[in-house]
Scaffold this motif. Structure first.
Motif, PDB file in Angstrom:
ATOM      1  N   PRO A   1       0.801  -1.235   0.000  1.00  0.00           N
ATOM      2  CA  PRO A   1       0.000   0.000   0.000  1.00  0.00           C
ATOM      3  C   PRO A   1       0.829   1.277   0.000  1.00  0.00           C
ATOM      4  O   PRO A   1       0.470   2.255  -0.677  1.00  0.00           O
ATOM      5  N   GLY A   2       1.941   1.297   0.723  1.00  0.00           N
ATOM      6  CA  GLY A   2       2.781   2.487   0.756  1.00  0.00           C
ATOM      7  C   GLY A   2       3.398   2.802  -0.596  1.00  0.00           C
ATOM      8  O   GLY A   2       3.558   3.977  -0.963  1.00  0.00           O
ATOM      9  N   ILE A   3       3.756   1.762  -1.346  1.00  0.00           N
ATOM     10  CA  ILE A   3       4.280   1.971  -2.698  1.00  0.00           C
ATOM     11  C   ILE A   3       3.193   2.553  -3.589  1.00  0.00           C
ATOM     12  O   ILE A   3       3.421   3.494  -4.356  1.00  0.00           O
ATOM     13  N   ALA A   4       1.989   2.021  -3.475  1.00  0.00           N
ATOM     14  CA  ALA A   4       0.874   2.468  -4.306  1.00  0.00           C
ATOM     15  C   ALA A   4       0.526   3.934  -4.059  1.00  0.00           C
ATOM     16  O   ALA A   4       0.189   4.673  -4.993  1.00  0.00           O
ATOM     17  N   THR A   5       0.599   4.377  -2.810  1.00  0.00           N
ATOM     18  CA  THR A   5       0.223   5.757  -2.471  1.00  0.00           C
ATOM     19  C   THR A   5       1.346   6.761  -2.697  1.00  0.00           C
ATOM     20  O   THR A   5       1.131   7.966  -2.574  1.00  0.00           O
ATOM     21  N   GLY A   6       2.538   6.277  -3.022  1.00  0.00           N
ATOM     22  CA  GLY A   6       3.678   7.161  -3.208  1.00  0.00           C
ATOM     23  C   GLY A   6       4.372   7.540  -1.920  1.00  0.00           C
ATOM     24  O   GLY A   6       5.362   8.278  -1.939  1.00  0.00           O
ATOM     25  N   GLU A   7       3.880   7.047  -0.781  1.00  0.00           N
ATOM     26  CA  GLU A   7       4.510   7.364   0.500  1.00  0.00           C
ATOM     27  C   GLU A   7       5.825   6.617   0.683  1.00  0.00           C
ATOM     28  O   GLU A   7       6.718   7.082   1.391  1.00  0.00           O
ATOM     29  N   THR A   8       5.928   5.434   0.072  1.00  0.00           N
ATOM     30  CA  THR A   8       7.166   4.661   0.100  1.00  0.00           C
ATOM     31  C   THR A   8       7.804   4.697  -1.281  1.00  0.00           C
ATOM     32  O   THR A   8       7.258   4.145  -2.243  1.00  0.00           O
ATOM     33  N   VAL A   9       8.939   5.350  -1.378  1.00  0.00           N
ATOM     34  CA  VAL A   9       9.708   5.353  -2.623  1.00  0.00           C
ATOM     35  C   VAL A   9      10.722   4.209  -2.528  1.00  0.00           C
ATOM     36  O   VAL A   9      11.580   4.219  -1.640  1.00  0.00           O
ATOM     37  N   PRO A  10      10.621   3.202  -3.398  1.00  0.00           N
ATOM     38  CA  PRO A  10      11.517   2.050  -3.283  1.00  0.00           C
ATOM     39  C   PRO A  10      12.683   2.100  -4.267  1.00  0.00           C
ATOM     40  O   PRO A  10      12.632   2.784  -5.293  1.00  0.00           O
TER      41      PRO A  10
ATOM     42  N   ALA B   1      17.071   9.053  -2.282  1.00  0.00           N
ATOM     43  CA  ALA B   1      15.689   9.415  -1.935  1.00  0.00           C
ATOM     44  C   ALA B   1      14.862   8.263  -1.390  1.00  0.00           C
ATOM     45  O   ALA B   1      13.880   8.496  -0.676  1.00  0.00           O
ATOM     46  N   ALA B   2      15.236   7.032  -1.707  1.00  0.00           N
ATOM     47  CA  ALA B   2      14.376   5.886  -1.403  1.00  0.00           C
ATOM     48  C   ALA B   2      14.192   5.669   0.092  1.00  0.00           C
ATOM     49  O   ALA B   2      15.108   5.893   0.894  1.00  0.00           O
ATOM     50  N   ASP B   3      13.002   5.217   0.448  1.00  0.00           N
ATOM     51  CA  ASP B   3      12.673   4.901   1.839  1.00  0.00           C
ATOM     52  C   ASP B   3      12.972   3.442   2.168  1.00  0.00           C
ATOM     53  O   ASP B   3      13.377   3.125   3.287  1.00  0.00           O
ATOM     54  N   ARG B   4      12.738   2.577   1.205  1.00  0.00           N
ATOM     55  CA  ARG B   4      12.932   1.129   1.383  1.00  0.00           C
ATOM     56  C   ARG B   4      13.654   0.577   0.166  1.00  0.00           C
ATOM     57  O   ARG B   4      13.624   1.167  -0.914  1.00  0.00           O
ATOM     58  N   ALA B   5      14.274  -0.587   0.352  1.00  0.00           N
ATOM     59  CA  ALA B   5      15.007  -1.194  -0.756  1.00  0.00           C
ATOM     60  C   ALA B   5      14.875  -2.702  -0.721  1.00  0.00           C
ATOM     61  O   ALA B   5      14.848  -3.318   0.349  1.00  0.00           O
ATOM     62  N   VAL B   6      14.793  -3.280  -1.904  1.00  0.00           N
ATOM     63  CA  VAL B   6      15.028  -4.718  -2.058  1.00  0.00           C
ATOM     64  C   VAL B   6      16.540  -4.882  -2.152  1.00  0.00           C
ATOM     65  O   VAL B   6      17.165  -4.396  -3.100  1.00  0.00           O
TER      66      VAL B   6
ATOM     67  N   GLY C   1      27.851 -18.265  -5.481  1.00  0.00           N
ATOM     68  CA  GLY C   1      26.896 -18.460  -6.564  1.00  0.00           C
ATOM     69  C   GLY C   1      25.517 -17.925  -6.263  1.00  0.00           C
ATOM     70  O   GLY C   1      25.227 -17.417  -5.173  1.00  0.00           O
ATOM     71  N   ALA C   2      24.639 -18.072  -7.250  1.00  0.00           N
ATOM     72  CA  ALA C   2      23.295 -17.497  -7.170  1.00  0.00           C
ATOM     73  C   ALA C   2      22.487 -18.068  -6.021  1.00  0.00           C
ATOM     74  O   ALA C   2      21.687 -17.352  -5.390  1.00  0.00           O
ATOM     75  N   ARG C   3      22.651 -19.346  -5.711  1.00  0.00           N
ATOM     76  CA  ARG C   3      21.821 -19.985  -4.693  1.00  0.00           C
ATOM     77  C   ARG C   3      22.207 -19.595  -3.274  1.00  0.00           C
ATOM     78  O   ARG C   3      21.535 -19.982  -2.317  1.00  0.00           O
ATOM     79  N   GLY C   4      23.280 -18.828  -3.139  1.00  0.00           N
ATOM     80  CA  GLY C   4      23.652 -18.335  -1.816  1.00  0.00           C
ATOM     81  C   GLY C   4      23.154 -16.932  -1.537  1.00  0.00           C
ATOM     82  O   GLY C   4      23.518 -16.329  -0.529  1.00  0.00           O
ATOM     83  N   VAL C   5      22.278 -16.406  -2.425  1.00  0.00           N
ATOM     84  CA  VAL C   5      21.823 -15.020  -2.338  1.00  0.00           C
ATOM     85  C   VAL C   5      20.351 -14.968  -1.926  1.00  0.00           C
ATOM     86  O   VAL C   5      19.523 -15.696  -2.469  1.00  0.00           O
ATOM     87  N   SER C   6      20.042 -14.093  -0.975  1.00  0.00           N
ATOM     88  CA  SER C   6      18.672 -13.880  -0.520  1.00  0.00           C
ATOM     89  C   SER C   6      18.287 -12.415  -0.724  1.00  0.00           C
ATOM     90  O   SER C   6      19.148 -11.542  -0.868  1.00  0.00           O
ATOM     91  N   ALA C   7      16.985 -12.151  -0.744  1.00  0.00           N
ATOM     92  CA  ALA C   7      16.471 -10.797  -0.928  1.00  0.00           C
ATOM     93  C   ALA C   7      15.763 -10.335   0.340  1.00  0.00           C
ATOM     94  O   ALA C   7      15.005 -11.097   0.947  1.00  0.00           O
ATOM     95  N   PHE C   8      16.009  -9.086   0.723  1.00  0.00           N
ATOM     96  CA  PHE C   8      15.407  -8.514   1.929  1.00  0.00           C
ATOM     97  C   PHE C   8      14.748  -7.175   1.601  1.00  0.00           C
ATOM     98  O   PHE C   8      15.207  -6.436   0.724  1.00  0.00           O
ATOM     99  N   TRP C   9      13.695  -6.864   2.340  1.00  0.00           N
ATOM    100  CA  TRP C   9      13.019  -5.559   2.258  1.00  0.00           C
ATOM    101  C   TRP C   9      13.541  -4.731   3.429  1.00  0.00           C
ATOM    102  O   TRP C   9      13.230  -4.975   4.575  1.00  0.00           O
ATOM    103  N   VAL C  10      14.389  -3.741   3.120  1.00  0.00           N
ATOM    104  CA  VAL C  10      15.206  -3.075   4.130  1.00  0.00           C
ATOM    105  C   VAL C  10      14.757  -1.624   4.317  1.00  0.00           C
ATOM    106  O   VAL C  10      14.542  -0.884   3.351  1.00  0.00           O
ATOM    107  N   ASP C  11      14.673  -1.224   5.575  1.00  0.00           N
ATOM    108  CA  ASP C  11      14.357   0.150   5.947  1.00  0.00           C
ATOM    109  C   ASP C  11      15.632   0.986   5.837  1.00  0.00           C
ATOM    110  O   ASP C  11      16.564   0.826   6.627  1.00  0.00           O
ATOM    111  N   LEU C  12      15.669   1.902   4.865  1.00  0.00           N
ATOM    112  CA  LEU C  12      16.879   2.690   4.631  1.00  0.00           C
ATOM    113  C   LEU C  12      17.017   3.856   5.597  1.00  0.00           C
ATOM    114  O   LEU C  12      18.034   4.562   5.581  1.00  0.00           O
TER     115      LEU C  12
END
Length: 383
Positions: free
Chosen positions: A111-120, A163-168, A177-188
């Motif tokens: 929802p925050g991305i949709a409203t523009g309040e969260t710039v990712p 400018a971003a508020d959050r990041a993948v 290698g690729a299988r050792g990599v994970s993705a996180f949603w991080v508060d910048l």
């Protein structure tokens, strides 16, 4: 075979164009001169639904097709190329979250991305690793109590990084290698995150930055998808975003071509409009032809995605061809307009500076050609 937008798509294109002309175009050059992200831009884009295009309606989004997202990018690109980065980033990141996150995470993040309040933004590139993203080194160290990780390292060349508020953020949680990599949603906004801005040739209103993570905490609730699955899930999203990038560049090139065509009608030399000279009109004819072809490639990739068909090769074609073509066309348009186009008062020079950045970002021409080659020849017979 049907090559036109349907009635709803045509209406949507017209509405986005009106919005872009009225709301975005007046700020294109001034935002570049300020060289700073204007937060109102995100809110304006959100008000038109452009930051929630790929977000399901239940989370405040438009749940739009990939083709609709492409239409939006092209129309925005005509008037404010840099505003299009908000479409690219929100569409790509929303797509990653929708495909991989839990229902609870989607409800908390989208929802925050949709409203523009969260710039990712998305953090992949590192000082020593760009195209070879599977070799990234930013480390996610498990906490002693096993409830999460801390992030240590640097990401660089991050679009909207200041400018971003959050990041993948892609981080190494396992072996090589690729299988050792994970993705996180991080508060910048966390104090362990520091940023340093780049001074770039173009897209100065959006900006790039290096981000330093000095023990930034993330929990299992911040993990996107499965541990070790981050690289694959993010790369799948790029197949889609590359065609969006292509259309953004085509929009900027088409706007420049329209200006050069009108200039060729209005400007006179040797007693006639300069368009009557083949040396002026033929390069414009070539530009119009190539833009039409590249546009079809981009929309085919998005159409294929909407119909769950393989589209990696088509998206790669869009990514390597459209940005380069746009730079070439805009350059020719600048030369056609001449000394007026070389002035900073005209938009054509800024467009040229801006589109060059997407010849690099989100995959170089070389890696796109690698994807196409493997599709054509088969993995065994390709580089």
């Amino acid at each position: 075979m049907h090559y036109a937008f349907d009635e709803d798509q045509e209406t949507y294109a017209q509405e986005v164009r009106k919005f872009a002309v009225k709301t975005l175009a007046p700020h294109y050059q001034s935002d570049d001169k300020a060289a700073e992200f204007r937060r109102q831009l995100a809110l304006d884009m959100a008000g038109m639904g452009l930051t929630g295009l790929r977000i399901p309606e239940e989370y405040g989004g438009q749940e739009a097709t990939a083709v609709i997202a492409g239409i939006a990018a092209e129309e925005v690109g005509r008037e404010d190329f840099n505003a299009g980065y908000l479409i690219i980033n929100t569409a790509l990141i929303s797509d990653i979250i929708v495909r991989n996150a839990t229902d609870e995470q989607k409800a908390a993040w989208l929802p925050g991305i949709a409203t523009g309040e969260t710039v990712p933004c998305i953090c992949i590139t590192e000082p020593g690793h760009g195209t070879d993203a599977a070799s990234l080194e930013l480390k996610a160290t498990p906490t002693a109590d096993g409830t999460g990780w801390t992030l240590h390292g640097e990401k660089t060349s991050i679009t909207l990084g200041m400018a971003a508020d959050r990041a993948v953020v892609l981080a190494r949680t396992g072996g090589p290698g690729a299988r050792g990599v994970s993705a996180f949603w991080v508060d910048l906004a966390h104090p362990s995150v520091s940023r340093s801005a780049f001074d770039d040739l173009g897209s100065r209103a959006i900006g790039r930055a290096s981000l330093h993570f000095d023990g930034t905490p993330v929990t299992r609730d911040d993990l996107i998808g499965e541990e070790g699955g981050g690289f694959v899930s993010v790369m799948q999203g790029f197949d889609y975003s590359r065609a969006i990038i292509g259309l953004l560049c085509i929009g900027a090139a088409q706007a420049s071509l329209d200006e050069a065509i009108q200039w060729s009608r209005d400007r006179e030399a040797f007693g006639a409009p300069i368009g009557t000279f083949q040396g002026v009109s033929f390069p414009l004819a070539e530009a119009a032809t190539y833009l039409k072809g590249a546009r079809h490639v981009c929309f085919e990739a998005l159409w294929r995605k909407d119909h769950d068909r393989e589209h990696s090769a088509e998206a790669a074609m869009a990514k390597f061809w459209a940005p380069k073509l746009a730079a070439d066309v805009i350059h020719q348009c600048l030369l056609t307009i001449g000394h007026v186009g070389y002035s900073t008062e005209h938009k054509v020079g800024q467009r040229l500076r801006d589109v060059i950045g997407l010849e690099i970002g989100d995959g170089t021409a070389q890696v796109s050609k690698l994807v196409i080659s493997r599709n054509l020849l088969g993995r065994k017979y390709a580089p």
